[in-house]
Design an enzyme around this catalytic site. Structure first.
Site, PDB file in Angstrom:
ATOM      1  CG  HIS A  25      -1.978   1.098   1.069  1.00 50.19           C
ATOM      2  ND1 HIS A  25      -3.458   0.691   1.059  1.00 50.19           N
ATOM      3  CD2 HIS A  25      -2.287   2.247   0.904  1.00 50.19           C
ATOM      4  CE1 HIS A  25      -4.196   1.668   0.844  1.00 50.19           C
ATOM      5  NE2 HIS A  25      -3.273   2.668   0.906  1.00 50.19           N
ATOM      6  CG  HIS A  27      -1.552   5.962  -2.755  1.00 51.84           C
ATOM      7  ND1 HIS A  27      -2.428   5.707  -3.734  1.00 51.84           N
ATOM      8  CD2 HIS A  27      -1.859   5.738  -1.577  1.00 51.84           C
ATOM      9  CE1 HIS A  27      -3.488   5.111  -2.991  1.00 51.84           C
ATOM     10  NE2 HIS A  27      -2.978   5.283  -1.596  1.00 51.84           N
ATOM     11  CG  HIS A 209      -7.894   3.055  -1.074  1.00 55.20           C
ATOM     12  ND1 HIS A 209      -7.480   2.272  -2.241  1.00 55.20           N
ATOM     13  CD2 HIS A 209      -7.180   3.880  -0.506  1.00 55.20           C
ATOM     14  CE1 HIS A 209      -5.992   2.833  -2.139  1.00 55.20           C
ATOM     15  NE2 HIS A 209      -5.937   3.871  -1.087  1.00 55.20           N
ATOM     16  CD  GLU A 212      -8.175   6.187   4.309  1.00 58.86           C
ATOM     17  OE1 GLU A 212      -7.338   6.628   4.707  1.00 58.86           O
ATOM     18  OE2 GLU A 212      -8.655   6.101   3.087  1.00 58.86           O
ATOM     19  CG  ASP A 290      -1.787   5.922   2.647  1.00 55.92           C
ATOM     20  OD1 ASP A 290      -2.312   5.536   1.440  1.00 55.92           O
ATOM     21  OD2 ASP A 290      -2.941   6.346   3.049  1.00 55.92           O
ATOM     22  CG  ASP A 291      -0.250   8.792   0.111  1.00 62.99           C
ATOM     23  OD1 ASP A 291       0.156   8.928  -1.231  1.00 62.99           O
ATOM     24  OD2 ASP A 291      -1.504   8.936   0.359  1.00 62.99           O
TER      25      ASP A 291
END
Length: 351
Positions: A25, A27, A209, A212, A290-291
């Site tokens: 996961h 991006h 996704h 969340e 994630d980011d």
């Protein structure tokens, strides 16, 4: 002496950066190093807001529409510095280096090529550029790198169909999955069912996704409507014991990103992320960053949190790593090699 600790109980924990693992996961834009963002912006004379420069990492909270808009705006600003093909090659090379430093042996990086198509000659040319950059980065860093093509929930489902067909053309040639990202409050999973059928027919994993910003029902919709093999985030499944049993029985992995959950306000603090609840229920987990560009931490920190906050011992941490590998699209021989290395990490004496 009564109550004295044995020497085995006093062993130092094993180093987590040498634990082999998979990262499922992450991006594309969000994987950029902060230093690279700053350098590319200055080279091109682009102004960055304070939240991406001196006040980095930004303070975010996306549980309301205004907060999500701010998060997305910062993300779009970061995307704007990637204006030339060499920037794409640099980003993926550095990302692969960072993965190797964290002990990651296999990376599945998620990208929506439509966000770059106007710069790089259209959807197909953009995806081919990213696939070539991923292959070169993998060779450079010694880490397997594959691509997940992701549709945007806030755009029309017909756009997702187009992306699914494109992704399917490159199945077996660098693309391993099809995802669905952005604000889950703005697009029902069922609206994208056709796109995921197209991707599934091409042999791609379904990795939307869900769970969340919305609750367990969002996760269930990903499973029921989109045939999810993994669910991005999925942490809200912990609110429904029956749903957790379904995920455990079908071995549907949740890509849990603790730092991201706190950063976006899904959880108030790391201890509130239900990692232990999901793990103990038998739900496969793949820890993710994630980011990192917006949340300030990479994959290794998520494993540190498993040990420091959630109380995972080394055997449980090794199992987390195994689950990430088993839930990946890595070729079978790669999986076997990584799983063997995880066993060796656990069997070896701590440094």
């Amino acid at each position: 002496m009564p109550g004295a600790l044995k020497w085995q109980d006093m062993e130092m924990p094993r180093p987590l950066d040498t634990l082999p693992k998979a990262h499922l996961h992450l991006h594309f834009t969000g994987s950029m190093r902060h230093s690279t963002l700053i350098e590319l912006a200055r080279d091109q004379g682009l102004h960055l807001p304070d939240a991406l420069e001196q006040d980095w990492p930004p303070r975010l909270r996306a549980t309301d529409e205004r907060g999500w808009f701010r998060f997305q705006r910062l993300y779009d600003i970061a995307r704007s510095v990637l204006s030339r093909p060499e920037h794409v090659y640099r980003l993926l090379r550095e990302t692969a280096e960072d993965e190797a430093a964290a002990g990651s042996r296999w990376l599945e990086i998620q990208v929506d090529p439509s966000g770059y198509q106007h710069r790089f000659g259209g959807l197909t040319a953009t995806l081919e550029l990213m696939l070539d950059a991923a292959a070169r980065a993998a060779e450079h860093a010694g880490v397997g790198v594959a691509v997940v093509v992701a549709a945007n929930r806030t755009r029309h489902p017909l756009d997702a169909n187009t992306l699914a067909r494109l992704a399917g053309q490159y199945a077996g040639h660098g693309v391993v999955g099809f995802g669905l990202s952005n604000d889950e409050r703005r697009g029902q999973a069922r609206d994208f069912e056709r796109a995921f059928r197209i991707a599934k027919r091409a042999g791609l994993l379904s990795v939307p996704h869900g769970g969340e910003l919305l609750g367990p029902r969002s996760v269930a919709q990903c499973v029921d409507d989109l045939g999810a093999d993994r669910v991005g985030h999925g942490v809200r499944a912990a609110e429904d014991p029956r749903l957790m049993r379904r995920l455990a029985d079908r071995q549907i992995c949740c890509e849990v990103c603790p730092t991201s959950n706190v950063g976006l306000g899904v959880a108030e603090r790391a201890a509130d992320v239900p990692l232990r609840t999901l793990f103990d229920a038998g739900v496969p987990i793949a820890l993710g960053a994630d980011d990192p560009l917006l949340f300030g931490t990479r994959l290794l920190r998520q494993y540190e949190l498993a040990r420091e906050v959630y109380g995972f011992d080394d055997a449980e941490i090794a199992e987390l790593a195994r689950q990430s590998v088993r839930s990946s699209a890595a070729p079978e021989h790669v999986r076997k090699e990584i799983l063997k290395s995880i066993d060796a990490w656990l069997a070896g004496a701590p440094d």
